[in-house]
Design an enzyme around this catalytic site. Structure first.
Site, PDB file in Angstrom:
ATOM      1  N   HIS A  82      -8.663  -4.163  -1.292  1.00 28.66           N
ATOM      2  CA  HIS A  82      -7.355  -3.598  -0.994  1.00 28.66           C
ATOM      3  C   HIS A  82      -6.565  -4.469  -0.004  1.00 28.66           C
ATOM      4  O   HIS A  82      -7.034  -4.735   1.100  1.00 28.66           O
ATOM      5  CB  HIS A  82      -7.535  -2.197  -0.412  1.00 28.66           C
ATOM      6  CG  HIS A  82      -6.253  -1.463  -0.223  1.00 28.66           C
ATOM      7  ND1 HIS A  82      -5.403  -1.183  -1.271  1.00 28.66           N
ATOM      8  CD2 HIS A  82      -5.667  -0.960   0.881  1.00 28.66           C
ATOM      9  CE1 HIS A  82      -4.347  -0.527  -0.803  1.00 28.66           C
ATOM     10  NE2 HIS A  82      -4.478  -0.394   0.496  1.00 28.66           N
ATOM     11  N   SER A 139       0.843  -1.200   0.000  1.00 28.81           N
ATOM     12  CA  SER A 139       0.000   0.000   0.000  1.00 28.81           C
ATOM     13  C   SER A 139       0.882   1.256   0.000  1.00 28.81           C
ATOM     14  O   SER A 139       1.741   1.384  -0.874  1.00 28.81           O
ATOM     15  CB  SER A 139      -0.957  -0.061   1.194  1.00 28.81           C
ATOM     16  OG  SER A 139      -2.012   0.844   1.029  1.00 28.81           O
ATOM     17  N   ASP A 170     -10.525  -3.331  -5.393  1.00 30.85           N
ATOM     18  CA  ASP A 170     -10.068  -2.311  -4.431  1.00 30.85           C
ATOM     19  C   ASP A 170     -11.034  -1.132  -4.401  1.00 30.85           C
ATOM     20  O   ASP A 170     -11.208  -0.423  -5.391  1.00 30.85           O
ATOM     21  CB  ASP A 170      -8.663  -1.834  -4.845  1.00 30.85           C
ATOM     22  CG  ASP A 170      -7.945  -1.093  -3.717  1.00 30.85           C
ATOM     23  OD1 ASP A 170      -8.629  -0.434  -2.907  1.00 30.85           O
ATOM     24  OD2 ASP A 170      -6.697  -1.186  -3.667  1.00 30.85           O
TER      25      ASP A 170
END
Ligand SMILES: *[C@@H]1O[C@H](CO)[C@@H](O)[C@H](O)[C@H]1NC(C)=O
Length: 335
Positions: A299, A118, A237
């Site tokens: 995600h 991330s 996501d």
């Protein structure tokens, strides 16, 4: 409040990912194989460098590459403080500290491969561009925000509170205070107010070489020196807006009047950053070293069939190899 909601929305997926593990509690494997290119990992927002989820991931990687040396980047050694540092602080300063940290690890001195989770993805890229000493060979980012985040997750129709929160976040995020103290604000790229972003943001504008008169050629040289750049996007996501930021995609610039409709998406190859090669991305891509990978899931829901082929293909090369780009496979397709 508005900013916290924004931050919280980004951290959700990563917290869910940090599942308890009894597999391992030590930093180093019992026996190290020093002939393998070591690995450095940068955790995501809401996580810390030695969380159960991170320890489990390191253990899984070592099951595939026995004896691999892995260093997990920390901004603060204390786990709670490290988690907080993912939310609060100045990324530029954190990066300088991380570069000193990596330069001090003896095992890394011949260079290493990097995995960024991330926001750790764009931070490791920033390390490559600004420092790269010791150098990164292959860089793998999972669900990163290379073109920033443009918005909060979409509001339901007639959800007035949600709309108010979004508007508040989009006005407060470019204050000097937020830009120096809120980490996600430093990669918040609001395509409805790009001029404000360009003049207020000091991190993403810098590593993307977006400001015409202050482009740094060293960034492009360093970035183009990677052996492989593997960009993983999560197909479901809803945390990263737009999710294509993981592949250097972004919304098209829009003015405030268009905010209610979903703007068009600009893919990597149509970004000026790419076509005018501000950071060496086009050079890397034309050399066949950029791999765009899509994984099923929300995600940071990294399924085994997502990470395993990548870990097998790109990591822990023998240091005697030439370090050139590796062949492609069915699962990992070149862009
Ligand atoms: C460009 O980046 C390099 C590497 O971080 C740095 O040493 C140099 O000072 C920068 N140049 C300018 C003009 O900021």
């Amino acid at each position: 409040m508005d900013l916290l909601a924004f931050i919280f929305s980004l951290s959700l997926g990563i917290i869910a990912h940090a599942v308890p593990s009894t597999l391992e509690s030590t930093r180093r494997a019992a026996t190290q194989n020093t002939s393998l290119t070591p690995l450095v990992i940068w955790h995501g927002l809401g996580d810390s460098h030695m969380s159960p989820g991170m320890l489990e991931f390191m253990s899984l990687v070592r099951n595939i590459h026995p004896g691999l040396f892995i260093h997990s980047i920390y901004v603060e050694e204390d786990l709670d403080n490290d988690q907080r540092a993912g939310w609060f602080g100045n990324v530029d300063e954190q990066l300088t500290g991380v570069a000193e940290q990596l330069a001090d690890v003896p095992e890394l001195q011949g260079g290493f491969d990097g995995i960024g989770f991330s926001q750790g993805g764009q931070f490791l890229r920033a390390y490559v561009e600004r420092h790269n000493n010791p150098p990164v060979h292959s860089l793998i980012t999972f669900g990163a925000q290379h073109m920033g985040v443009a918005d909060l997750p979409a509001c339901k129709p007639l959800d007035v509170m949600c709309q108010l929160a979004r508007n508040a976040a989009s006005t407060g995020v470019y204050t000097t205070w937020a830009q120096k103290n809120i980490i996600p604000a430093q990669y918040y790229r609001d395509t409805s107010q790009l001029p404000t972003y360009l003049s207020s943001n000091h991190f993403l504008t810098s590593i993307n070489n977006e400001v015409p008169d202050s482009r740094n050629h060293t960034y492009a040289q360093n970035f183009a020196s990677l052996s492989n750049l593997v960009l993983v996007l999560f197909s479901q996501d809803k945390t990263v807006v737009p999710k294509e930021s993981a592949w250097f995609g972004s919304y098209a610039p829009a003015d405030e009047s268009q905010v209610s409709s979903t703007p068009a998406l600009v893919p990597m190859k149509r970004q000026p950053l790419y076509s005018e090669d501000w950071i060496g991305l086009k050079q890397l891509d034309q050399a066949g070293r950029v791999k765009l990978v899509s994984c099923d899931g929300e995600h940071m829901q990294i399924a085994r069939n997502c990470w395993e082929p990548i870990v097998k293909q790109y990591l822990a090369k023998s240091k005697k190899d030439d370090g050139g780009s590796t062949r492609s496979s069915l699962l990992v397709q070149s862009s």
